[in-house]
Design an enzyme around this catalytic site. Structure first.
Site, PDB file in Angstrom:
ATOM      1  N   GLY A 184       0.763  -1.007   0.118  1.00 55.26           N
ATOM      2  CA  GLY A 184      -0.130   0.048  -0.113  1.00 55.26           C
ATOM      3  C   GLY A 184       0.580   1.281  -0.182  1.00 55.26           C
ATOM      4  N   ARG A 205      19.863   7.589  -7.385  1.00 53.75           N
ATOM      5  CA  ARG A 205      19.350   8.363  -8.258  1.00 53.75           C
ATOM      6  C   ARG A 205      20.458   8.853  -9.218  1.00 53.75           C
ATOM      7  NH1 ARG A 205      14.849  10.647  -4.311  1.00 53.75           N
ATOM      8  NH2 ARG A 205      13.413   8.781  -4.569  1.00 53.75           N
ATOM      9  N   GLN A 261      17.213  11.236 -43.295  1.00 51.50           N
ATOM     10  CA  GLN A 261      17.152  12.296 -42.437  1.00 51.50           C
ATOM     11  C   GLN A 261      16.616  11.997 -40.887  1.00 51.50           C
ATOM     12  OE1 GLN A 261      14.129  15.672 -42.408  1.00 51.50           O
ATOM     13  NE2 GLN A 261      16.029  17.002 -42.486  1.00 51.50           N
ATOM     14  N   GLN A 285      14.934   0.501 -33.144  1.00 54.75           N
ATOM     15  CA  GLN A 285      14.339   0.699 -34.663  1.00 54.75           C
ATOM     16  C   GLN A 285      15.227   0.570 -35.853  1.00 54.75           C
ATOM     17  OE1 GLN A 285      11.063   0.683 -34.330  1.00 54.75           O
ATOM     18  NE2 GLN A 285      10.464   1.302 -36.236  1.00 54.75           N
ATOM     19  N   GLY A 290      16.208  -2.617 -36.866  1.00 53.59           N
ATOM     20  CA  GLY A 290      15.027  -3.703 -37.455  1.00 53.59           C
ATOM     21  C   GLY A 290      14.928  -4.893 -36.867  1.00 53.59           C
ATOM     22  N   SER A 292       8.880   8.517 -12.572  1.00 54.50           N
ATOM     23  CA  SER A 292       9.056   9.825 -13.053  1.00 54.50           C
ATOM     24  C   SER A 292       7.790  10.870 -12.937  1.00 54.50           C
ATOM     25  CB  SER A 292       9.137   9.704 -14.806  1.00 54.50           C
ATOM     26  OG  SER A 292       9.745   8.613 -15.326  1.00 54.50           O
ATOM     27  N   GLU A 293       6.493  10.348 -12.816  1.00 48.12           N
ATOM     28  CA  GLU A 293       5.601  11.246 -12.419  1.00 48.12           C
ATOM     29  C   GLU A 293       5.729  11.828 -11.070  1.00 48.12           C
ATOM     30  OE1 GLU A 293       5.156   8.153 -13.646  1.00 48.12           O
ATOM     31  OE2 GLU A 293       5.069   9.050 -15.796  1.00 48.12           O
ATOM     32  N   ARG A 346      24.278  -0.278 -43.312  1.00 53.22           N
ATOM     33  CA  ARG A 346      23.175  -0.880 -43.915  1.00 53.22           C
ATOM     34  C   ARG A 346      22.397  -0.057 -44.959  1.00 53.22           C
ATOM     35  NH1 ARG A 346      20.320  -5.720 -44.137  1.00 53.22           N
ATOM     36  NH2 ARG A 346      18.077  -5.489 -43.910  1.00 53.22           N
ATOM     37  N   GLU A 399      13.050   3.764  -7.206  1.00 50.60           N
ATOM     38  CA  GLU A 399      13.932   4.959  -6.691  1.00 50.60           C
ATOM     39  C   GLU A 399      12.735   6.102  -7.133  1.00 50.60           C
ATOM     40  OE1 GLU A 399      16.170   4.615  -4.688  1.00 50.60           O
ATOM     41  OE2 GLU A 399      16.440   2.455  -5.339  1.00 50.60           O
TER      42      GLU A 399
HETATM   43  C1  LIG Z   1      13.116  -3.350 -10.243  1.00 45.97           C
HETATM   44  C2  LIG Z   1      12.595  -2.730  -8.918  1.00 45.97           C
HETATM   45  C3  LIG Z   1      13.337  -2.942  -7.918  1.00 45.97           C
HETATM   46  C4  LIG Z   1      13.024  -2.364  -6.797  1.00 45.97           C
HETATM   47  N1  LIG Z   1      13.693  -2.553  -5.414  1.00 45.97           N
HETATM   48  C5  LIG Z   1      13.115  -2.072  -4.169  1.00 45.97           C
HETATM   49  C6  LIG Z   1      13.803  -2.052  -3.266  1.00 45.97           C
HETATM   50  O1  LIG Z   1      14.873  -2.861  -3.348  1.00 45.97           O
HETATM   51  N2  LIG Z   1      13.622  -1.824  -1.846  1.00 45.97           N
HETATM   52  C7  LIG Z   1      12.301  -1.064  -2.052  1.00 45.97           C
HETATM   53  O2  LIG Z   1      11.629  -0.684  -0.836  1.00 45.97           O
HETATM   54  N3  LIG Z   1      11.346  -0.906  -3.130  1.00 45.97           N
HETATM   55  C8  LIG Z   1      11.768  -1.331  -4.462  1.00 45.97           C
HETATM   56  N4  LIG Z   1      11.352  -1.243  -5.469  1.00 45.97           N
HETATM   57  C9  LIG Z   1       9.783  -0.386  -5.429  1.00 45.97           C
HETATM   58  C10 LIG Z   1       9.895   0.815  -6.158  1.00 45.97           C
HETATM   59  O3  LIG Z   1      10.530   1.672  -5.283  1.00 45.97           O
HETATM   60  C11 LIG Z   1       8.441   1.164  -6.358  1.00 45.97           C
HETATM   61  O4  LIG Z   1       7.980   0.325  -7.108  1.00 45.97           O
HETATM   62  C12 LIG Z   1       8.334   2.682  -6.630  1.00 45.97           C
HETATM   63  O5  LIG Z   1       8.663   3.460  -5.666  1.00 45.97           O
HETATM   64  C13 LIG Z   1       6.768   2.942  -7.067  1.00 45.97           C
HETATM   65  O6  LIG Z   1       5.880   2.505  -6.082  1.00 45.97           O
HETATM   66  P1  LIG Z   1       4.597   1.451  -6.524  1.00 45.97           P
HETATM   67  O7  LIG Z   1       5.159   0.427  -7.496  1.00 45.97           O
HETATM   68  O8  LIG Z   1       3.802   1.359  -5.390  1.00 45.97           O
HETATM   69  O9  LIG Z   1       3.986   2.688  -7.561  1.00 45.97           O
HETATM   70  P2  LIG Z   1       2.790   3.755  -6.898  1.00 45.97           P
HETATM   71  O10 LIG Z   1       3.237   4.548  -5.733  1.00 45.97           O
HETATM   72  O11 LIG Z   1       1.231   3.075  -6.666  1.00 45.97           O
HETATM   73  O12 LIG Z   1       2.620   4.527  -8.384  1.00 45.97           O
HETATM   74  C14 LIG Z   1       1.912   4.042  -9.378  1.00 45.97           C
HETATM   75  C15 LIG Z   1       1.794   5.013 -10.589  1.00 45.97           C
HETATM   76  O13 LIG Z   1       1.238   6.064 -10.244  1.00 45.97           O
HETATM   77  C16 LIG Z   1       1.644   7.380 -10.755  1.00 45.97           C
HETATM   78  N5  LIG Z   1       1.670   8.258  -9.622  1.00 45.97           N
HETATM   79  C17 LIG Z   1       2.038   7.789  -8.245  1.00 45.97           C
HETATM   80  N6  LIG Z   1       2.201   9.052  -7.467  1.00 45.97           N
HETATM   81  C18 LIG Z   1       2.005  10.181  -8.278  1.00 45.97           C
HETATM   82  C19 LIG Z   1       2.040  11.564  -8.330  1.00 45.97           C
HETATM   83  N7  LIG Z   1       2.237  12.047  -7.229  1.00 45.97           N
HETATM   84  N8  LIG Z   1       1.710  12.080  -9.412  1.00 45.97           N
HETATM   85  C20 LIG Z   1       1.513  11.483 -10.538  1.00 45.97           C
HETATM   86  N9  LIG Z   1       1.756  10.394 -10.997  1.00 45.97           N
HETATM   87  C21 LIG Z   1       1.844   9.525  -9.548  1.00 45.97           C
HETATM   88  C22 LIG Z   1       3.070   7.039 -11.465  1.00 45.97           C
HETATM   89  O14 LIG Z   1       2.916   7.007 -12.795  1.00 45.97           O
HETATM   90  C23 LIG Z   1       3.427   5.535 -10.804  1.00 45.97           C
HETATM   91  O15 LIG Z   1       4.268   4.866 -11.719  1.00 45.97           O
HETATM   92  C24 LIG Z   1      11.530  -1.703  -6.643  1.00 45.97           C
HETATM   93  C25 LIG Z   1      10.943  -1.741  -8.032  1.00 45.97           C
HETATM   94  C26 LIG Z   1      11.594  -2.240  -8.918  1.00 45.97           C
HETATM   95  C27 LIG Z   1      10.490  -1.888 -10.198  1.00 45.97           C
END
Ligand SMILES: Cc1cc2nc3c(=O)[nH]c(=O)nc-3n(C[C@H](O)[C@H](O)[C@H](O)COP(=O)(O)OP(=O)(O)OC[C@H]3O[C@@H](n4cnc5c(N)ncnc54)[C@H](O)[C@@H]3O)c2cc1C
Length: 388
Positions: free
Chosen positions: A136, A249, A285, A342, A345, A372-373, A274, A369
């Protein structure tokens, strides 16, 4: 203003570049073949042992670890150069120790924890993980609900963590938990060191991710640990955790520069060879603009990343700059790799080339980490004066 690395840091970058070119890239084809046949993208044990011995001999271990722990104490700026080179290969090899948990322990560990955890870690003898995310609470870690309750000289942890990298093989995991619900992220979240095998710390399942990666779901069930496992001050775990995330990051931005540069180099080598419709791809281009845009964005990303690193070295948190490079680098690398795929190919779609693996790894980086959003929102919130 100086845009060049110091001579010694440039020499180190060149050394890592050679290690990547001569030792890691030649292992890619076999690693990709094993993964394509249903295995994981891992090194064979004898390759791992050989690379460990060689990289250690070359002085590539403990690069940013403190000198008193046998490290080279290099600044973040120098590590950007190192990580750019490491980012050029998909061969899964890291130079120990992994910087982010090192940074967090340096800020928080007491004398006893330095001896038991930090020093062996700095020497590359142990593997660590961090458990922040929960079903959550991911992008918004302040929502976490895992509880740590004081019971005499112990703490008892209960909760569920998910997406935890390396959880199954880590010697110890930093577990973030709520110690004061009312205060939440402002004084109510603490960090704990939990050893592998501690009763109540259960790695429940491995979750296969794209790009051959794995994460784990971890359950904490009456996990009892002594008070000496509290990392840093009670309730003050959030800030060092954020500093740790910043460190990753910057590292990710550097990896993205390396990946994008490799994809661009591959594109520039292939496009003149190619021929389609009577002309080389390099004459088109569409392809030229991909090349020009890629080179421009890589250059911008490198400058932005060195700027953020220099600010951190000067003692600034650089949170806005770090959010900017997290978004810019991951999206830039995604686009550059996609264009290279791309241009190649069908060949770009094969598991015989590293491009698809580079793309998958970069895709993951747009989530972990902080998505992007969320980073865009952090940047805009600061500029608009909307900070929570
Ligand atoms: C390969 C991998 C390795 C990981 N390793 C670890 C680890 O070692 N330890 C650990 O604790 N966690 C780890 N994570 C978890 C990672 O940190 C979380 O997945 C990440 O912080 C996003 O949380 P969530 O997946 O719950 O997405 P959510 O918080 O549910 O967000 C889902 C989507 O909602 C949108 N969103 C959310 N908030 C906003 C906002 N404020 N504004 C606009 N859009 C929003 C975004 O598009 C986002 O992608 C890992 C994840 C991956 C994929």
């Amino acid at each position: 203003m100086n845009f060049a690395l110091d001579e010694e840091h440039q020499m180190l970058k060149d050394l890592v570049a050679r290690f990547v070119r001569e030792q890691l890239i030649p292992l890619e084809a076999d690693a990709l073949a094993r993964e394509a046949q249903g295995g994981q993208l891992t090194l064979l044990p004898h390759d791992q042992a050989r690379l460990d011995a060689l990289s250690r001999e070359l002085g590539l271990w403990g690069l940013d670890a403190p000198a008193e722990m046998g490290g080279a104490d290099l600044p973040v700026v120098a590590m950007v150069g190192v990580n750019e080179e490491l980012g050029k290969t998909i061969t899964p090899y890291d130079l120990p120790p992994d910087s982010p948990n090192l940074r967090m322990l340096l800020k928080t560990a007491d004398a006893d924890q330095r001896a038991r955890y930090l020093e062996p870690y700095a020497r590359g003898e142990t593997i660590s993980a961090i458990a922040i995310s929960e079903p959550g609470a991911g992008g918004d870690p302040a929502m976490m609900s895992t509880r740590a309750e004081r019971d005499g000289d112990d703490w008892v942890l209960n909760g569920r963590k998910i997406w935890i990298s390396r959880a199954a093989r880590a010697d110890w995991t930093i577990v973030m938990a709520v110690t004061d619900k009312a205060r939440g992220a402002r004084g109510g979240i603490s960090a704990f060191l939990v050893d592998r095998g501690t009763p109540g710390f259960k790695v429940e399942r491995r979750i296969p991710m794209i790009g051959g990666a794995s994460t784990y779901e971890v359950v904490l069930e009456d996990c009892r640990i002594p008070h000496s496992q509290l990392l840093g001050q009670e309730g003050k775990g959030f800030a060092p955790m954020q500093a740790r995330l910043s460190s990753r990051r910057v590292q990710m931005a550097a990896w993205c520069i390396g990946r994008a540069q490799r994809a661009l180099d591959m594109l520039c080598e292939y496009a003149p060879q190619r021929q389609t419709f009577g002309a080389p791809l390099a004459d088109r281009q569409a392809i030229q603009w991909w090349v020009a845009d890629a080179a421009t964005r890589i250059h911008a990303c490198r400058l932005m990343t060195y700027d953020a690193a220099a600010r951190i070295d000067a003692g600034d948190e650089a949170r806005t700059q770090v959010s900017m490079i997290k978004v810019f680098a991951t999206e830039m690398a995604w686009d550059v790799i996609d264009h290279a795929m791309q241009a190649f190919g069908a060949m770009g779609m094969t598991k015989e080339m590293p491009l698809q693996q580079m793309a998958n790894e970069t895709r993951l980086m747009r989530i972990y980490e902080g998505p992007s959003e969320v980073h865009r929102w952090v940047i805009a919130r600061d500029l608009l004066g909307l900070r929570r």
